[in-house]
Design a protein around this motif. Structure first.
Motif, PDB file in Angstrom:
ATOM      1  N   ASN A 209       0.810  -1.219   0.000  1.00  0.00           N
ATOM      2  CA  ASN A 209       0.000   0.000   0.000  1.00  0.00           C
ATOM      3  C   ASN A 209       0.841   1.265   0.000  1.00  0.00           C
ATOM      4  OD1 ASN A 209      -2.572   0.953  -0.295  1.00  0.00           O
ATOM      5  ND2 ASN A 209      -3.124   0.864   1.869  1.00  0.00           N
TER       6      ASN A 209
ATOM      7  N   PHE B 208      -7.604  12.634   0.278  1.00  0.00           N
ATOM      8  CA  PHE B 208      -8.221  11.333   0.025  1.00  0.00           C
ATOM      9  C   PHE B 208      -7.813  10.780  -1.338  1.00  0.00           C
ATOM     10  CE2 PHE B 208     -10.883  13.711   2.977  1.00  0.00           C
ATOM     11  CZ  PHE B 208     -10.818  12.851   4.069  1.00  0.00           C
TER      12      PHE B 208
ATOM     13  N   LEU C  94      -4.625   9.016  -0.611  1.00  0.00           N
ATOM     14  CA  LEU C  94      -4.813   7.713   0.019  1.00  0.00           C
ATOM     15  C   LEU C  94      -5.209   6.659  -0.999  1.00  0.00           C
ATOM     16  CD1 LEU C  94      -6.659   8.577   3.374  1.00  0.00           C
ATOM     17  CD2 LEU C  94      -4.207   8.503   2.884  1.00  0.00           C
ATOM     18  N   VAL C  95      -6.134   7.003  -1.873  1.00  0.00           N
ATOM     19  CA  VAL C  95      -6.594   6.050  -2.898  1.00  0.00           C
ATOM     20  C   VAL C  95      -5.433   5.639  -3.800  1.00  0.00           C
ATOM     21  CG1 VAL C  95      -8.073   5.798  -4.933  1.00  0.00           C
ATOM     22  CG2 VAL C  95      -8.993   6.823  -2.829  1.00  0.00           C
TER      23      VAL C  95
ATOM     24  N   GLN D 211      -2.408   6.216   5.743  1.00  0.00           N
ATOM     25  CA  GLN D 211      -2.707   5.171   4.772  1.00  0.00           C
ATOM     26  C   GLN D 211      -3.541   4.042   5.367  1.00  0.00           C
ATOM     27  OE1 GLN D 211      -1.715   5.703   1.390  1.00  0.00           O
ATOM     28  NE2 GLN D 211      -3.385   4.223   1.266  1.00  0.00           N
TER      29      GLN D 211
ATOM     30  N   TYR E 118      -7.110   3.723   4.280  1.00  0.00           N
ATOM     31  CA  TYR E 118      -7.440   3.107   2.991  1.00  0.00           C
ATOM     32  C   TYR E 118      -6.512   1.918   2.792  1.00  0.00           C
ATOM     33  CZ  TYR E 118      -9.184   2.821  -1.783  1.00  0.00           C
ATOM     34  OH  TYR E 118      -9.801   2.409  -2.946  1.00  0.00           O
ATOM     35  N   ASN E 119      -6.884   0.852   3.475  1.00  0.00           N
ATOM     36  CA  ASN E 119      -5.998  -0.313   3.508  1.00  0.00           C
ATOM     37  C   ASN E 119      -6.806  -1.608   3.584  1.00  0.00           C
ATOM     38  OD1 ASN E 119      -3.392  -1.482   3.599  1.00  0.00           O
ATOM     39  ND2 ASN E 119      -3.483  -1.644   5.835  1.00  0.00           N
TER      40      ASN E 119
ATOM     41  N   ASP F 273     -12.428   2.302   4.181  1.00  0.00           N
ATOM     42  CA  ASP F 273     -12.182   2.475   2.739  1.00  0.00           C
ATOM     43  C   ASP F 273     -13.336   3.177   2.042  1.00  0.00           C
ATOM     44  OD1 ASP F 273      -9.863   1.098   3.246  1.00  0.00           O
ATOM     45  OD2 ASP F 273     -10.101  -0.319   1.585  1.00  0.00           O
ATOM     46  N   SER F 274     -14.558   2.766   2.352  1.00  0.00           N
ATOM     47  CA  SER F 274     -15.727   3.315   1.654  1.00  0.00           C
ATOM     48  C   SER F 274     -15.916   4.795   1.980  1.00  0.00           C
ATOM     49  CB  SER F 274     -16.986   2.525   2.021  1.00  0.00           C
ATOM     50  OG  SER F 274     -17.243   2.588   3.423  1.00  0.00           O
TER      51      SER F 274
ATOM     52  N   VAL G 294     -13.438   6.907   2.747  1.00  0.00           N
ATOM     53  CA  VAL G 294     -12.386   7.588   1.983  1.00  0.00           C
ATOM     54  C   VAL G 294     -12.827   7.773   0.541  1.00  0.00           C
ATOM     55  CG1 VAL G 294     -10.048   7.372   1.056  1.00  0.00           C
ATOM     56  CG2 VAL G 294     -10.493   6.816   3.454  1.00  0.00           C
ATOM     57  N   ARG G 295     -13.387   6.745  -0.038  1.00  0.00           N
ATOM     58  CA  ARG G 295     -13.870   6.799  -1.420  1.00  0.00           C
ATOM     59  C   ARG G 295     -14.954   7.855  -1.588  1.00  0.00           C
ATOM     60  NH1 ARG G 295     -11.773   5.335  -6.328  1.00  0.00           N
ATOM     61  NH2 ARG G 295     -10.519   3.453  -6.078  1.00  0.00           N
TER      62      ARG G 295
ATOM     63  N   TYR H 248     -13.311  11.179  -1.543  1.00  0.00           N
ATOM     64  CA  TYR H 248     -12.527  11.300  -2.781  1.00  0.00           C
ATOM     65  C   TYR H 248     -13.433  11.713  -3.944  1.00  0.00           C
ATOM     66  CZ  TYR H 248     -10.114   9.439  -6.964  1.00  0.00           C
ATOM     67  OH  TYR H 248      -9.569   9.269  -8.209  1.00  0.00           O
TER      68      TYR H 248
END
Length: 319
Positions: free
Chosen positions: A211, A251, A254-255, A265, A268-269, A274-275, A277-278, A281
């Motif tokens: 990552n 963000f 991170l992606v 990080q 988003y790992n 994760d969702s 962060v998305r 983003y």
């Protein structure tokens, strides 16, 4: 009977005063010191104009104050013979900065409205203005906090999550303060501005293989030698793309596996954040609104109100 009624009424009045004083509100100084907002705004604007990085540093002071025994201005206290303050704790020593800006603001406010505005509230307003001046969202700051009369280096060492934190620790740390996973991700978005020292990201760029974008690692290694003690204080932007603008590019980083800190990080790992962060983003406005909500929520962490604490005349020492 009359004395009983009088006593009961007095007790009720005292209770109502104590209850209402425990509630923070955005118009707390509307009659006692309305000048506080233009004074703070002007000082923060001048500080950022002089050094853009200062906006992130001032915002960070509010985080590091609230995470240690609540938003009570304890971070601002210098050491005394009775206690070692939070400034010398590991997360703050040679790192927390901007205290002179707070001193300047407090000095001006004390001339205009002596003994009225707390240092804890100044930190809250300064944090909001730093974000807004750098292009981020604006919001009504809840006020009415009072200042602590002590500080704790031990509490600061134990309460502020280090940059080596994994996701489980971050979630647990934020939950202990009444902050949700969404609050964690939104507040971490403050790393869209500011810089970090080499000593805080060296392990990530030299030892992590998963990552981590290799080109990004090479870029950061160019200013952060692998040997501990060499270049420890060299700085790198937390946001590779727009380090002096408060936006959602953190963000994006991170992606694309370009989070500077290990703790960044981790959001988003492959985990439950994760969702979120998305979402931030893809949707800058969603990040902005959630950040405001989380900042207000963080500002509610264990404030001193009513008759607790004091209104310091000098933010560095108790009255």
């Amino acid at each position: 009977m009359a004395s009983f009624v009088t006593g009961a009424i007095s007790l009720l009045v005292f209770f109502l005063i104590g209850t209402s004083s425990a509630q923070l509100c955005s118009d707390f100084y509307s009659r006692t010191c309305p000048q506080v907002f233009p004074v703070v705004r002007s000082a923060v604007y001048s500080a950022i104009l002089n050094e853009t990085r200062m906006g992130a540093s001032l915002l960070r002071l509010f985080f590091h104050d609230c995470f240690v025994n609540g938003c009570d201005g304890s971070l601002l206290l210098d050491d005394t013979p009775l206690f070692t303050g939070e400034k010398r704790a590991a997360p703050n020593f040679n790192s927390a900065r901007g205290f002179e800006v707070i001193d300047e603001i407090k000095s001006t406010i004390e001339m205009l409205c002596p003994g009225v505005v707390s240092c804890a509230d100044i930190l809250a307003i300064v944090a909001r203005d730093s974000v807004a001046i750098l292009g981020g969202p604006n919001w009504n700051v809840k006020l009415g906090r009072r200042d602590a009369r002590t500080a704790s280096q031990l509490a600061a060492n134990n309460s502020i999550p280090p940059p080596t934190s994994n996701l489980d620790f971050l979630v647990s740390n934020f939950n202990s303060l009444g902050l949700s996973i969404k609050d964690l991700v939104a507040l971490s978005g403050a790393h869209t501005i500011g810089q970090a020292r080499c000593t805080n990201f060296r392990d990530r760029i030299y030892t992590e293989t998963n990552n981590l974008d290799s080109i990004f690692a090479q870029l950061r290694a160019s200013n952060c030698p692998g040997n501990t003690g060499s270049g420890d204080n060299n700085l790198a932007p937390l946001d590779l793309q727009s380090p002096t603008t408060f936006d959602n590019n953190y963000f994006n980083n991170l992606v694309n596996r370009r989070g500077l800190l290990h703790s960044d990080q981790q959001l988003y790992n492959g985990g439950p954040t994760d969702s979120i962060v998305r979402t931030y983003y893809d949707n800058p406005s969603s990040f902005a609104s959630d950040f405001v909500e989380a900042m207000i929520k963080m500002g509610d962490i264990r404030p001193l109100t009513g008759y607790s604490g004091e209104i310091r005349r000098n933010c560095r020492r108790i009255n």
